[in-house]
Design a protein around this motif. Structure first.
Motif, PDB file in Angstrom:
ATOM      1  N   LYS A 138       0.907  -1.242   0.072  1.00  0.00           N
ATOM      2  CA  LYS A 138       0.066  -0.091  -0.202  1.00  0.00           C
ATOM      3  C   LYS A 138       0.942   1.189  -0.114  1.00  0.00           C
ATOM      4  O   LYS A 138       1.768   1.175   1.043  1.00  0.00           O
ATOM      5  CB  LYS A 138      -0.924   0.117   1.312  1.00  0.00           C
ATOM      6  CG  LYS A 138      -1.830  -1.022   1.506  1.00  0.00           C
ATOM      7  CD  LYS A 138      -2.643  -0.662   2.629  1.00  0.00           C
ATOM      8  CE  LYS A 138      -3.881  -2.024   2.690  1.00  0.00           C
ATOM      9  NZ  LYS A 138      -3.273  -3.272   2.981  1.00  0.00           N
ATOM     10  N   VAL A 139       0.679   2.121  -0.775  1.00  0.00           N
ATOM     11  CA  VAL A 139       1.394   3.362  -0.914  1.00  0.00           C
ATOM     12  C   VAL A 139       0.506   4.630  -0.722  1.00  0.00           C
ATOM     13  O   VAL A 139      -0.446   4.795  -1.522  1.00  0.00           O
ATOM     14  CB  VAL A 139       2.137   3.697  -2.248  1.00  0.00           C
ATOM     15  CG1 VAL A 139       2.976   4.834  -2.226  1.00  0.00           C
ATOM     16  CG2 VAL A 139       2.958   2.447  -2.697  1.00  0.00           C
ATOM     17  N   PHE A 140       0.488   5.167   0.584  1.00  0.00           N
ATOM     18  CA  PHE A 140      -0.247   6.299   0.911  1.00  0.00           C
ATOM     19  C   PHE A 140       0.062   7.299   0.136  1.00  0.00           C
ATOM     20  O   PHE A 140       1.436   7.821   0.501  1.00  0.00           O
ATOM     21  CB  PHE A 140      -0.479   6.335   2.516  1.00  0.00           C
ATOM     22  CG  PHE A 140      -1.216   5.041   2.951  1.00  0.00           C
ATOM     23  CD1 PHE A 140      -2.436   5.602   3.454  1.00  0.00           C
ATOM     24  CD2 PHE A 140      -0.585   3.933   3.319  1.00  0.00           C
ATOM     25  CE1 PHE A 140      -3.451   4.388   4.129  1.00  0.00           C
ATOM     26  CE2 PHE A 140      -1.395   2.891   4.048  1.00  0.00           C
ATOM     27  CZ  PHE A 140      -2.665   3.329   4.304  1.00  0.00           C
ATOM     28  N   VAL A 141      -0.836   8.109  -0.405  1.00  0.00           N
ATOM     29  CA  VAL A 141      -0.310   9.447  -1.061  1.00  0.00           C
ATOM     30  C   VAL A 141      -1.374  10.494  -0.848  1.00  0.00           C
ATOM     31  O   VAL A 141      -2.422  10.267  -0.227  1.00  0.00           O
ATOM     32  CB  VAL A 141      -0.447   9.198  -2.635  1.00  0.00           C
ATOM     33  CG1 VAL A 141       0.492   8.032  -2.912  1.00  0.00           C
ATOM     34  CG2 VAL A 141      -1.710   8.962  -3.063  1.00  0.00           C
ATOM     35  N   THR A 142      -0.786  11.641  -1.144  1.00  0.00           N
ATOM     36  CA  THR A 142      -1.780  12.969  -1.443  1.00  0.00           C
ATOM     37  C   THR A 142      -1.763  13.426  -2.574  1.00  0.00           C
ATOM     38  O   THR A 142      -0.687  13.202  -3.222  1.00  0.00           O
ATOM     39  CB  THR A 142      -1.841  14.063  -0.280  1.00  0.00           C
ATOM     40  OG1 THR A 142      -0.413  14.441  -0.381  1.00  0.00           O
ATOM     41  CG2 THR A 142      -1.843  13.528   1.152  1.00  0.00           C
ATOM     42  N   LEU A 143      -2.802  14.104  -3.041  1.00  0.00           N
ATOM     43  CA  LEU A 143      -2.617  14.423  -4.523  1.00  0.00           C
ATOM     44  C   LEU A 143      -1.594  15.819  -4.658  1.00  0.00           C
ATOM     45  O   LEU A 143      -1.413  16.019  -5.811  1.00  0.00           O
ATOM     46  CB  LEU A 143      -4.091  14.742  -5.077  1.00  0.00           C
ATOM     47  CG  LEU A 143      -5.186  13.630  -4.816  1.00  0.00           C
ATOM     48  CD1 LEU A 143      -6.234  14.050  -5.402  1.00  0.00           C
ATOM     49  CD2 LEU A 143      -4.495  12.484  -5.463  1.00  0.00           C
ATOM     50  N   SER A 144      -1.213  16.350  -3.517  1.00  0.00           N
ATOM     51  CA  SER A 144      -0.550  17.639  -3.907  1.00  0.00           C
ATOM     52  C   SER A 144       1.055  17.025  -3.545  1.00  0.00           C
ATOM     53  O   SER A 144       1.838  17.895  -3.495  1.00  0.00           O
ATOM     54  CB  SER A 144      -0.760  18.814  -2.664  1.00  0.00           C
ATOM     55  OG  SER A 144      -0.624  18.037  -1.312  1.00  0.00           O
ATOM     56  N   CYS A 145       1.256  15.804  -3.301  1.00  0.00           N
ATOM     57  CA  CYS A 145       2.583  15.292  -3.191  1.00  0.00           C
ATOM     58  C   CYS A 145       3.476  14.960  -4.252  1.00  0.00           C
ATOM     59  O   CYS A 145       3.065  13.795  -5.276  1.00  0.00           O
ATOM     60  CB  CYS A 145       2.558  13.856  -2.232  1.00  0.00           C
ATOM     61  SG  CYS A 145       3.934  12.944  -2.075  1.00  0.00           S
ATOM     62  N   PRO A 146       4.675  15.642  -4.651  1.00  0.00           N
ATOM     63  CA  PRO A 146       5.204  15.437  -5.954  1.00  0.00           C
ATOM     64  C   PRO A 146       6.068  14.190  -5.979  1.00  0.00           C
ATOM     65  O   PRO A 146       6.600  13.815  -6.959  1.00  0.00           O
ATOM     66  CB  PRO A 146       5.976  16.715  -6.216  1.00  0.00           C
ATOM     67  CG  PRO A 146       6.212  17.224  -4.714  1.00  0.00           C
ATOM     68  CD  PRO A 146       5.002  16.875  -4.029  1.00  0.00           C
ATOM     69  N   HIS A 147       6.345  13.658  -4.710  1.00  0.00           N
ATOM     70  CA  HIS A 147       7.281  12.341  -4.891  1.00  0.00           C
ATOM     71  C   HIS A 147       6.527  11.270  -4.677  1.00  0.00           C
ATOM     72  O   HIS A 147       7.001  10.149  -4.852  1.00  0.00           O
ATOM     73  CB  HIS A 147       7.971  12.392  -3.519  1.00  0.00           C
ATOM     74  CG  HIS A 147       8.942  13.755  -3.400  1.00  0.00           C
ATOM     75  ND1 HIS A 147       9.970  14.087  -4.309  1.00  0.00           N
ATOM     76  CD2 HIS A 147       9.051  14.946  -2.512  1.00  0.00           C
ATOM     77  CE1 HIS A 147      10.408  15.330  -4.013  1.00  0.00           C
ATOM     78  NE2 HIS A 147       9.841  15.832  -2.969  1.00  0.00           N
ATOM     79  N   CYS A 148       5.082  11.234  -4.608  1.00  0.00           N
ATOM     80  CA  CYS A 148       4.320  10.061  -4.365  1.00  0.00           C
ATOM     81  C   CYS A 148       4.248   9.334  -5.575  1.00  0.00           C
ATOM     82  O   CYS A 148       4.208   8.006  -5.611  1.00  0.00           O
ATOM     83  CB  CYS A 148       2.960  10.767  -3.673  1.00  0.00           C
ATOM     84  SG  CYS A 148       2.991  11.047  -2.212  1.00  0.00           S
ATOM     85  N   PRO A 149       4.290   9.859  -6.734  1.00  0.00           N
ATOM     86  CA  PRO A 149       3.878   9.036  -7.830  1.00  0.00           C
ATOM     87  C   PRO A 149       4.983   8.020  -8.205  1.00  0.00           C
ATOM     88  O   PRO A 149       4.714   7.026  -8.683  1.00  0.00           O
ATOM     89  CB  PRO A 149       3.841  10.017  -9.170  1.00  0.00           C
ATOM     90  CG  PRO A 149       3.252  11.345  -8.444  1.00  0.00           C
ATOM     91  CD  PRO A 149       3.756  11.218  -6.982  1.00  0.00           C
ATOM     92  N   GLY A 150       6.018   8.407  -7.842  1.00  0.00           N
ATOM     93  CA  GLY A 150       7.229   7.466  -8.199  1.00  0.00           C
ATOM     94  C   GLY A 150       7.089   6.180  -7.245  1.00  0.00           C
ATOM     95  O   GLY A 150       7.490   5.177  -7.708  1.00  0.00           O
ATOM     96  N   ALA A 151       6.635   6.411  -5.980  1.00  0.00           N
ATOM     97  CA  ALA A 151       6.535   5.213  -5.233  1.00  0.00           C
ATOM     98  C   ALA A 151       5.480   4.445  -5.536  1.00  0.00           C
ATOM     99  O   ALA A 151       5.577   3.021  -5.501  1.00  0.00           O
ATOM    100  CB  ALA A 151       6.174   5.685  -3.752  1.00  0.00           C
ATOM    101  N   VAL A 152       4.316   4.758  -6.179  1.00  0.00           N
ATOM    102  CA  VAL A 152       3.265   4.350  -6.575  1.00  0.00           C
ATOM    103  C   VAL A 152       3.676   3.361  -7.751  1.00  0.00           C
ATOM    104  O   VAL A 152       3.194   2.045  -8.084  1.00  0.00           O
ATOM    105  CB  VAL A 152       1.987   5.128  -6.954  1.00  0.00           C
ATOM    106  CG1 VAL A 152       0.930   4.223  -7.599  1.00  0.00           C
ATOM    107  CG2 VAL A 152       1.567   5.721  -5.605  1.00  0.00           C
ATOM    108  N   GLU A 153       4.500   3.960  -8.586  1.00  0.00           N
ATOM    109  CA  GLU A 153       4.822   3.398  -9.846  1.00  0.00           C
ATOM    110  C   GLU A 153       5.756   2.206  -9.574  1.00  0.00           C
ATOM    111  O   GLU A 153       5.667   1.200 -10.266  1.00  0.00           O
ATOM    112  CB  GLU A 153       5.528   4.495 -11.033  1.00  0.00           C
ATOM    113  CG  GLU A 153       4.596   5.383 -11.467  1.00  0.00           C
ATOM    114  CD  GLU A 153       5.179   6.465 -12.034  1.00  0.00           C
ATOM    115  OE1 GLU A 153       6.593   6.286 -12.207  1.00  0.00           O
ATOM    116  OE2 GLU A 153       4.730   7.511 -12.483  1.00  0.00           O
ATOM    117  N   LYS A 154       6.510   2.437  -8.405  1.00  0.00           N
ATOM    118  CA  LYS A 154       7.411   0.958  -8.034  1.00  0.00           C
ATOM    119  C   LYS A 154       6.465   0.019  -7.692  1.00  0.00           C
ATOM    120  O   LYS A 154       6.834  -1.065  -8.102  1.00  0.00           O
ATOM    121  CB  LYS A 154       8.545   1.703  -7.249  1.00  0.00           C
ATOM    122  CG  LYS A 154       9.433   2.588  -7.821  1.00  0.00           C
ATOM    123  CD  LYS A 154      10.582   2.846  -6.933  1.00  0.00           C
ATOM    124  CE  LYS A 154      11.470   4.165  -7.367  1.00  0.00           C
ATOM    125  NZ  LYS A 154      10.804   5.227  -7.056  1.00  0.00           N
TER     126      LYS A 154
END
Length: 214
Positions: A138-154
């Motif tokens: 599970k990758v917890f994110v917020t939509l304003s987080c610029p570093h989150c997509p990279g973690a989700v993609e991995k």
């Protein structure tokens, strides 16, 4: 209803999606009544599906289609999975609205599963192939987080490369109770099998080291 994707973004997405080689299906689970961001997610997925014939979209009620939701381990709404050309679930899931910066991980997942897979090194591929136990990331994110997509993609990449792995984006503010359960105070926060955790956009090797310790 005003379109969510404006003309400029639509043009860009049509160009990106032009490289798609294989069909994919977006299966969105919603529910009647209180369902924060269900309508927004439905609208975005519907508009995206209109941009390329390789993309199909279907909406299902999580209660009326409980067996199918269970098949994809869907327990939240809105939640959607991306199926490959054979209609197989490859462990790619999004919980919540994939807007803001997360549009990047959303587009990445669509492109990867439509025949544009990025490569990993032989060493990493070998480590991924050896994973023989069920793994949920599970990758917890917020939509304003610029570093989150990279973690989700991995997380999604690991899932695509090994049928034992499931990777899911969790929008932290939408699913506040789940965020509280896992003490999410900063994002991205990565939870593996509900026990191990990583914080930040870690390299794929860090994911693997944690998974291999299970």
């Amino acid at each position: 209803m005003e379109k969510m994707i404006n003309k400029d973004v639509e043009k860009q997405l049509r160009q990106v999606f032009g490289a798609m080689k294989e069909d994919i299906t977006l299966v969105l689970f919603t529910q009647e009544g209180e369902c924060y961001s269900c309508e927004e997610t439905k609208q975005l997925l519907s508009e995206v599906a209109e941009l390329n014939p390789h993309i199909s979209f279907v909406e299902k009620d999580i209660h009326k289609n409980a067996d199918e939701a269970s098949k994809y381990n869907v327990e939240l709404t809105p939640s959607f999975v991306v199926l490959d050309k054979e209609g197989n679930y490859r462990g790619v899931k999004f919980n919540g609205f994939p807007g803001g910066h997360e549009i990047n991980s959303f587009i990445s997942a669509l492109m990867e599963l439509s025949g544009n897979a990025s490569e990993v090194s032989p060493e990493i591929a070998a480590r991924i192939a050896k994973i023989d136990k069920p793994v949920n990331i599970k990758v917890f994110v917020t939509l304003s987080c610029p570093h989150c997509p990279g973690a989700v993609e991995k997380a999604h990449k690991l899932a695509m490369l090994n049928k034992n792995i499931e990777g899911e984006m969790v929008e932290a503010q939408t699913f506040y109770d789940l965020s509280t359960k896992f003490n999410v105070s900063g994002v991205p926060k990565i939870i593996i099998n509900d026990t191990l955790e990583l914080v930040g956009n870690q390299p794929i090797e860090a994911f693997l080291t944690q998974i291999e310790s299970l």
